[in-house]
Design an enzyme around this catalytic site. Structure first.
Site, PDB file in Angstrom:
ATOM      1  CB  THR A 192       5.945   4.636  -5.093  1.00 55.72           C
ATOM      2  OG1 THR A 192       5.415   3.842  -4.036  1.00 55.72           O
ATOM      3  CG2 THR A 192       7.395   4.259  -5.310  1.00 55.72           C
ATOM      4  CE  LYS A 244       5.928   0.231  -4.423  1.00 54.92           C
ATOM      5  NZ  LYS A 244       6.753   1.000  -3.477  1.00 54.92           N
ATOM      6  N   GLY A 263       0.832  -1.196   0.000  1.00 60.21           N
ATOM      7  CA  GLY A 263       0.000   0.000   0.000  1.00 60.21           C
ATOM      8  C   GLY A 263       0.867   1.246   0.000  1.00 60.21           C
ATOM      9  CB  ALA A 278       9.689   3.569   5.918  1.00 59.14           C
ATOM     10  CB  SER A 316       9.469   7.366  -3.625  1.00 61.26           C
ATOM     11  OG  SER A 316       9.783   6.369  -4.569  1.00 61.26           O
ATOM     12  NE  ARG A 317      16.365   3.132  -0.797  1.00 65.88           N
ATOM     13  CZ  ARG A 317      16.552   2.100  -0.001  1.00 65.88           C
ATOM     14  NH1 ARG A 317      16.797   0.909  -0.487  1.00 65.88           N
ATOM     15  NH2 ARG A 317      16.496   2.258   1.306  1.00 65.88           N
TER      16      ARG A 317
END
Length: 336
Positions: free
Chosen positions: A250, A193, A138, A142, A256-257
């Site tokens: 994301t 995603k 979802g 983090a 978002s990495r």
């Protein structure tokens, strides 16, 4: 099937944040960390500065570098390691897993070589039936969750009762889990995603704006749904939290990495330069784009964004040329 004692294997950002969620939901949680110094810092200082800087961890959270100790008495085991290392790690832990324990995958990806989803890898390596494995997916950045910002997620398992038990174990004042039995759809949404987020990052690095982002998100969702249909997923899953919800978070967030990594590539950095700038960490989508592309080819599914991201990351394609190729594709109906 109440779940009170939980082991979280992996002390990265998402593993630590989810462990915090579980403690805040009243569970007894032990985190396994690969490095003893991280386990010691979590237990003694209530911090994990390498992965969640500035976040105070709850007093009830314990950590250890001894996997057997972490697993002792666990009623659920959360696997919080990167997708491409899951098999090797689980092979080491298999002999000390409690019998009948629910295994929960946080990893989002498709395994290189085997093209298996993470729940398939878990079931195979742990030698357990598929209905003993659950996945969490979802819009779950983090750092925001660790800061107790409200979010929702999906806990998917073909055994509905296991999913409900994990839902109860995870729910707290800022974390709202829903259940789903469509494991295939939830896992594909989570894996794909990351690839679309790389594309969105590249677009941002090239200086493109919101129209481009919205187009990539929407068409990325379309190709994810096509792959899902070929693999038997429920189409409605991709309109939910594990599909559109995770995709938007994301692709849009600087936290978002994958999006941040893609932005570096869009600005002209090489894969090696982007990796160096992120302290040696490679975004999940960089590897998953190759396995997802191969999976799509196996099933005859057209995934042009995924193909383009793979070629930028691994074949040296210029992101500007990728954009031109996507815009220059043959005209078609939106739903074809």
């Amino acid at each position: 099937m109440a779940v009170q004692r939980i082991a979280v294997l992996g002390a990265g950002s998402w593993g630590t944040a989810y462990a915090k969620v579980l403690v805040d939901a009243g569970r007894d949680v032990v985190v396994w960390a690969r490095r003893p110094e991280i386990a010691e810092t979590i237990t003694e200082q209530r911090l994990n500065p390498d992965y969640l800087p500035g976040i105070r961890l709850p007093e009830g959270l314990r950590a250890t570098a001894d996997a057997e100790l972490a697993l002792d008495g666990a009623q659920a085991v959360v696997l919080a390691v990167p997708s491409q290392t899951l098999r090797a790690n689980l092979a080491v832990w298999r002999g000390v897993l409690p019998e009948g324990v629910t295994l929960v995958s946080l990893a989002k990806g498709v395994e290189l070589g085997t093209l298996k989803r993470m729940s398939e890898v878990v079931a195979e390596v742990a030698q357990v039936p598929a209905d003993q494995v659950a996945v969490v997916s979802g819009p779950n950045l983090a750092k925001e969750i660790a800061a107790r910002q409200p979010t929702a997620t999906v806990i998917a398992c073909t055994d509905h009762e296991r999913a409900v038990a994990l839902q109860t174990a995870s729910a707290n004042e800022y974390f709202r889990p829903y259940t789903n039995t469509d494991v295939v759809g939830c896992e594909l949404g989570g894996a794909c995603k990351n690839v679309v987020a790389l594309a969105c990052g590249m677009a941002a690095g090239l200086g493109f704006g919101d129209n481009t982002m919205a187009s990539l998100i929407t068409r990325g969702l379309a190709e994810t749904a096509r792959l899902g249909a070929a693999l038997g997923a429920d189409p409605l899953t991709f309109a939910g939290l594990a599909g559109l919800g995770d995709l938007v978070a994301t692709c849009a967030s600087p936290l978002s990495r994958n999006r941040s990594f893609g932005e570096r590539l869009g600005r002209g950095e090489t894969l090696a330069q982007a990796q160096e700038a992120t302290h040696g960490q490679v975004a999940e989508g960089v590897k998953s784009c190759s396995s997802i592309r191969e999976l799509a080819q196996r099933y005859g599914v057209d995934m042009p964004i995924t193909d383009g991201v793979h070629r930028v990351c691994h074949d040296g394609l210029d992101p500007r040329k990728m954009a031109a190729e996507l815009l220059g594709r043959a005209q078609k109906a939106e739903r074809s």
